[in-house]
Every structure is written in C-alpha cells, then in structure tokens.
Write a protein that holds these residues in place. Structure first.
Motif, PDB file in Angstrom:
ATOM      1  N   ASP A  26       1.042  -1.118   0.134  1.00  0.00           N
ATOM      2  CA  ASP A  26       0.184  -0.017   0.085  1.00  0.00           C
ATOM      3  C   ASP A  26       1.040   1.161  -0.123  1.00  0.00           C
ATOM      4  OD1 ASP A  26      -2.304  -1.620  -0.064  1.00  0.00           O
ATOM      5  OD2 ASP A  26      -2.871  -1.141   2.306  1.00  0.00           O
ATOM      6  N   PHE A  27       1.743   1.303   0.589  1.00  0.00           N
ATOM      7  CA  PHE A  27       3.572   2.346   0.925  1.00  0.00           C
ATOM      8  C   PHE A  27       3.089   2.652  -0.873  1.00  0.00           C
ATOM      9  CE2 PHE A  27       6.633   4.714   1.308  1.00  0.00           C
ATOM     10  CZ  PHE A  27       6.407   5.623   1.797  1.00  0.00           C
ATOM     11  N   GLU A  47       2.116   1.832  -3.337  1.00  0.00           N
ATOM     12  CA  GLU A  47       0.888   2.522  -4.735  1.00  0.00           C
ATOM     13  C   GLU A  47       1.059   4.353  -3.812  1.00  0.00           C
ATOM     14  OE1 GLU A  47      -3.899   1.776  -5.445  1.00  0.00           O
ATOM     15  OE2 GLU A  47      -2.642   0.558  -3.594  1.00  0.00           O
ATOM     16  N   HIS A  48       1.475   4.574  -2.561  1.00  0.00           N
ATOM     17  CA  HIS A  48       0.690   5.911  -1.941  1.00  0.00           C
ATOM     18  C   HIS A  48       1.991   6.780  -2.914  1.00  0.00           C
ATOM     19  CE1 HIS A  48      -0.571   9.409  -0.178  1.00  0.00           C
ATOM     20  NE2 HIS A  48       0.870   9.054   1.235  1.00  0.00           N
ATOM     21  N   ASP A  67       2.238   5.941  -6.802  1.00  0.00           N
ATOM     22  CA  ASP A  67       1.199   6.323  -7.933  1.00  0.00           C
ATOM     23  C   ASP A  67       0.993   5.758  -9.217  1.00  0.00           C
ATOM     24  OD1 ASP A  67      -1.449   7.967  -8.626  1.00  0.00           O
ATOM     25  OD2 ASP A  67      -0.315   9.408  -9.000  1.00  0.00           O
ATOM     26  N   ALA A 123       5.190   0.933  -8.721  1.00  0.00           N
ATOM     27  CA  ALA A 123       3.697   1.069  -7.767  1.00  0.00           C
ATOM     28  C   ALA A 123       2.365  -0.311  -7.275  1.00  0.00           C
ATOM     29  CB  ALA A 123       2.631   2.574  -7.739  1.00  0.00           C
ATOM     30  N   ARG A 170       0.471  14.080  -3.589  1.00  0.00           N
ATOM     31  CA  ARG A 170      -0.378  13.379  -2.299  1.00  0.00           C
ATOM     32  C   ARG A 170      -0.396  13.717  -1.266  1.00  0.00           C
ATOM     33  NH1 ARG A 170       1.522  10.786  -6.355  1.00  0.00           N
ATOM     34  NH2 ARG A 170       3.228  10.121  -5.328  1.00  0.00           N
ATOM     35  N   GLU A 171      -0.861  13.077  -0.024  1.00  0.00           N
ATOM     36  CA  GLU A 171      -1.081  14.159   0.868  1.00  0.00           C
ATOM     37  C   GLU A 171      -0.260  13.286   1.944  1.00  0.00           C
ATOM     38  OE1 GLU A 171      -3.889  11.809   3.172  1.00  0.00           O
ATOM     39  OE2 GLU A 171      -5.348  10.595   1.158  1.00  0.00           O
ATOM     40  N   LYS A 193      -0.855   9.356   5.583  1.00  0.00           N
ATOM     41  CA  LYS A 193      -2.300   8.650   5.102  1.00  0.00           C
ATOM     42  C   LYS A 193      -2.738   7.952   6.196  1.00  0.00           C
ATOM     43  CE  LYS A 193      -4.809   6.375   1.669  1.00  0.00           C
ATOM     44  NZ  LYS A 193      -4.311   5.553  -0.123  1.00  0.00           N
ATOM     45  N   VAL A 241      -4.651   5.055   7.223  1.00  0.00           N
ATOM     46  CA  VAL A 241      -6.275   3.364   6.526  1.00  0.00           C
ATOM     47  C   VAL A 241      -6.397   3.103   8.116  1.00  0.00           C
ATOM     48  CG1 VAL A 241      -6.653   1.624   5.659  1.00  0.00           C
ATOM     49  CG2 VAL A 241      -5.230   3.457   4.799  1.00  0.00           C
ATOM     50  N   TYR A 291       6.770  10.811   2.967  1.00  0.00           N
ATOM     51  CA  TYR A 291       5.430  10.052   3.682  1.00  0.00           C
ATOM     52  C   TYR A 291       5.280   9.311   4.190  1.00  0.00           C
ATOM     53  CZ  TYR A 291       4.696  13.256  -1.058  1.00  0.00           C
ATOM     54  OH  TYR A 291       5.266  13.212  -2.145  1.00  0.00           O
ATOM     55  N   LEU A 327       2.303   6.440   6.035  1.00  0.00           N
ATOM     56  CA  LEU A 327       1.248   5.773   5.880  1.00  0.00           C
ATOM     57  C   LEU A 327       1.616   4.278   6.918  1.00  0.00           C
ATOM     58  CD1 LEU A 327      -1.262   4.564   4.046  1.00  0.00           C
ATOM     59  CD2 LEU A 327       0.321   2.445   3.267  1.00  0.00           C
TER      60      LEU A 327
END
Length: 410
Positions: free
Chosen positions: A141-142, A144-145, A148, A153, A228-229, A232, A234, A405, A407
């Motif tokens: 998931d990281f 992919e974040h 992108d 990703a 992107r943020e 993030k 989840v 970043y 996650l």
C-alpha cells in the motif's frame, strides 16, 4: 574470492565462483518483473513464475517437483519488481541435471489449461493470506501511495481482479517477449571449473532456445514531486498499529547509494544496536519490530522505516523516529561513530558472502544490472572511502521531512 564472468554466444551472461563444497548452487535470473507488466495484467510476472513449474514438453508438473528433490536437492523461484529468478541447490555431481532443468522450465513450459485454472486459485489464496498480514501488506500500500501511476506502484502478486483477467495466451506472450537469452544471466557457485560450467550453459542455452530477440526496457519518467497527502491513515481492525515512513531515493546507478545503504544500516539494520531499535524497543519498549530498508531500482529507489506499536503510541514513535533522522541531518558523524558503522557494515557483508546460495543470487542480479560482478574487495574499498560529510549530505538530501511520506494502519 575470485568471480569470473562472460557473455556467451547465446547472449546469456554467465557468472562463476568456485567453492570447495559437496553442494553446488545455480540460478537463472531473468530481467523482468512487475514493472514490465501491462497494468491491466498486474501480477502476470509472478503468475508466470508459478506456471513454469506446471509442465514442459519434457516433464509433467509432478516430475518437475520430484526431479531434484529425489536427489536431495531443492528447486525454488521468486519474483520481484524487476526480476524473476529460478534457482536450485544440489550435490555437485547433480549440477548438470539442475542446469538442464532450469533451461527446460524457461524455454519449454506448456502452461496447460487445467494447471492454469488451479494455479490461479492458489494465487488468489496467496493474495488473501497476504491481506491477513498487515506488517507485509502495508508495504504494498505504501508503494502504491508513493509511486502512484508508476509501474513500481503495482503489487507483485497482482489483485484479484487482474489475476482473474489473465489468460494462458497472455502468459505465453509475456514469456515470448521477456524470456530471451539476452535478457538473462546464469550464475553457478560450486566445486567445478569455470569451463565446465560454461559448457553446461552452452549446451542448454543455445541462441535458438531463447529466440534471440533484443529486448529494450522502456523506463518511464519518474516524477519526484507530488501533491499526494504526506500522512495517510487507513483504519484497520488490528490490535497493533503499523506505520511506514519513507521516500524515493537513489537508483541502482547513483554513487550515493552506498552511503544511503550505510545510513539505513545505522538507523534500522539487522543488528539489535541499530539506532531505531535501541530507542523504540530497548529504551522505551514501544515496539517489537522496527527496521529500515533501502531498495534501489533502475530509475529510482525506495527508502522506508517500519514499526509496529500499540495504537496509542504511534505519534510518540513517529516523534522518536524523526528525532533520530534529525540527529543524522544536524551534524556529521564523529570519526569513532563512522569507523564503528563501517566495521559493522563490513562484517555483515563478509557474513553474507559466506552464504554461497545468497552469493549465487547476488551474482546473477549484478550481471543483469551492471554487466559485471564487483569483487568484495572493491566493495570494501568503496565502503571505506565513505566520509562523514557524505553521510551528512545524503541524509539531508533524502531524509528531510518535506520528502517523507507516511502510511499508518490504525
């Protein structure tokens, strides 16, 4: 340690290291992985790896599974974002059989429909089991974040939707395009001669067997900036929270990658005295697992820090992580700290080289990426040349808060 390399007439690259051992190791590395897939067929590289074991023109699936095992050997394979590897461990007298088998799997696989249907279900179960392991899933998931729309990703296993979309003809087309001898390397570590290994490979990896087509990898542009943020969160129904902090980093060809590898080891390497382990686990008892990793790719790289902790302690752990990063960015390591870090890094390198199977796999990848296998002495010398200033400069280029970043599964 003497490693010999040669590009053979078929186009395949050959690496050899002699060891005095009753056990021999060999690996066929193919320069293709998840990043080479059609996005709609995500997971096909890994699916292909599975299907290579499901029958060839010479062997059934059961014969493949038993061929080396009945001799006391082992046969295995794995897929990464940029390569697929089939490797074997056997008694040295059985090495010719292992080389022939790897060739048979790479060039003569049939991908029977019945086996294809069964293996698709196996992979779907593999994806489901992966989702039950948040400490592993969070890295997908990281990716992919962070990456992108970039091919990196995509998850190696694919998604249930993409796996169900794949057909046998797609796998056959994928193999036809990527499984060519000029897109491969073959590495051997064992008690034979360089020439004997070369003759073995020439016997089973002839130009016609690999449909000697020149394949040029098209590397998409890697955007550095993104809107992107930065953090993030989840929601997850788990006892622990899981957190990955990371950023894009140096690629396989940038000189700074070795200094970043040393920084990664200082922060969260395998030793219990890594800085993050000493703070989060040993000093405050906030986390059981904490580590840092750096993975360079062809056109970019990935630096990450991972920890798992009680959901109430996430913010405190993040603060402690950022504090350790700030220490590296605020002032240079002392000469004593630098020497100690290098000593530890060099010791870990020496131990890894002593693992013949690991060395065989590293040799194969190095040939695919660089066309050579760098000697351990050369690597040691480059590590010894790293300065405190280089560590400081790399830390301030990669680890600044505006690049990072995060996650969180919470």
């Amino acid at each position: 340690m003497d490693i010999k390399t040669l590009q053979l007439d078929s186009g395949i690259k050959y690496a050899f290291r002699h060891i005095s051992s009753p056990v021999a190791y060999c690996a066929l590395s193919v320069k293709t992985g998840t990043r080479d897939e059609d996005p709609s067929l995500n997971g096909i590289a890994h699916f292909t790896e599975h299907m290579l074991f499901k029958g060839t023109t010479n062997r059934s699936a059961s014969r493949i599974n038993n061929f080396l095992e009945k001799l006391g050997g082992e046969l295995n394979a794995y897929t990464t974002k940029e390569e697929t590897v089939i490797h074997a461990t056997v008694l040295k007298e059985d090495l010719p059989k292992a080389v022939e088998l790897l060739s048979d799997l790479a060039f003569n696989s049939l991908f029977p429909d019945r086996e294809f249907v069964k293996e698709r279900e196996v992979i779907l179960e593999e994806i489901s089991s992966y989702k039950d392991n948040p400490s592993e899933l969070i890295f997908d998931d990281f990716d992919e974040h962070l990456f992108d729309s970039h091919p990196l990703a995509k998850p190696i296993l694919g998604t249930p939707t993409s796996i169900r979309r794949i057909r046998v003809r797609d796998i056959m087309n994928f193999v036809s395009r990527h499984y060519t001898t000029n897109n491969m390397s073959f590495s051997i570590v064992g008690d034979i001669t360089f020439d004997k290994g070369m003759k073995l490979i020439n016997s089973y990896f002839r130009p016609e067997s690999g449909k000697h087509e020149r394949y040029i990898k098209d590397l998409p542009h890697m955007d550095v900036e993104t809107d992107r943020e930065r953090i993030k969160v989840v929601p997850k129904k788990t006892h622990q929270a899981h957190c990955v902090i990371g950023t894009k980093a140096y690629n396989l060809y940038q000189e700074e990658r070795l200094a970043l590898s040393l920084i990664t080891n200082i922060l969260g390497g395998p030793a219990v005295n890594s800085r993050l382990n000493m703070v989060l686990r040993e000093k405050y008892g906030l986390a059981y697992n904490v580590d840092a990793t750096y993975t360079p790719y062809e056109d970019t790289g990935l630096f990450t820090i991972y920890f798992g902790t009680d959901k109430n302690n996430v913010d405190r752990c993040m603060g402690l992580v950022y504090k350790e990063l700030a220490i590296l960015m605020e002032k240079e390591l002392t000469q004593y700290q630098l020497r100690a870090a290098k000593k530890q890094f060099l010791g870990q390198l020496a131990i890894s080289v002593d693992n013949a199977e690991s060395q065989c796999l590293v040799m194969g990848k190095s040939l695919l990426v660089y066309g050579i296998v760098e000697s351990i002495d050369s690597i040691r010398q480059r590590i010894q040349r790293i300065t405190s200033r280089q560590i400081y400069d790399v830390a301030n280029e990669i680890l600044t808060s505006d690049r990072l970043y995060t996650l969180i599964y919470r």
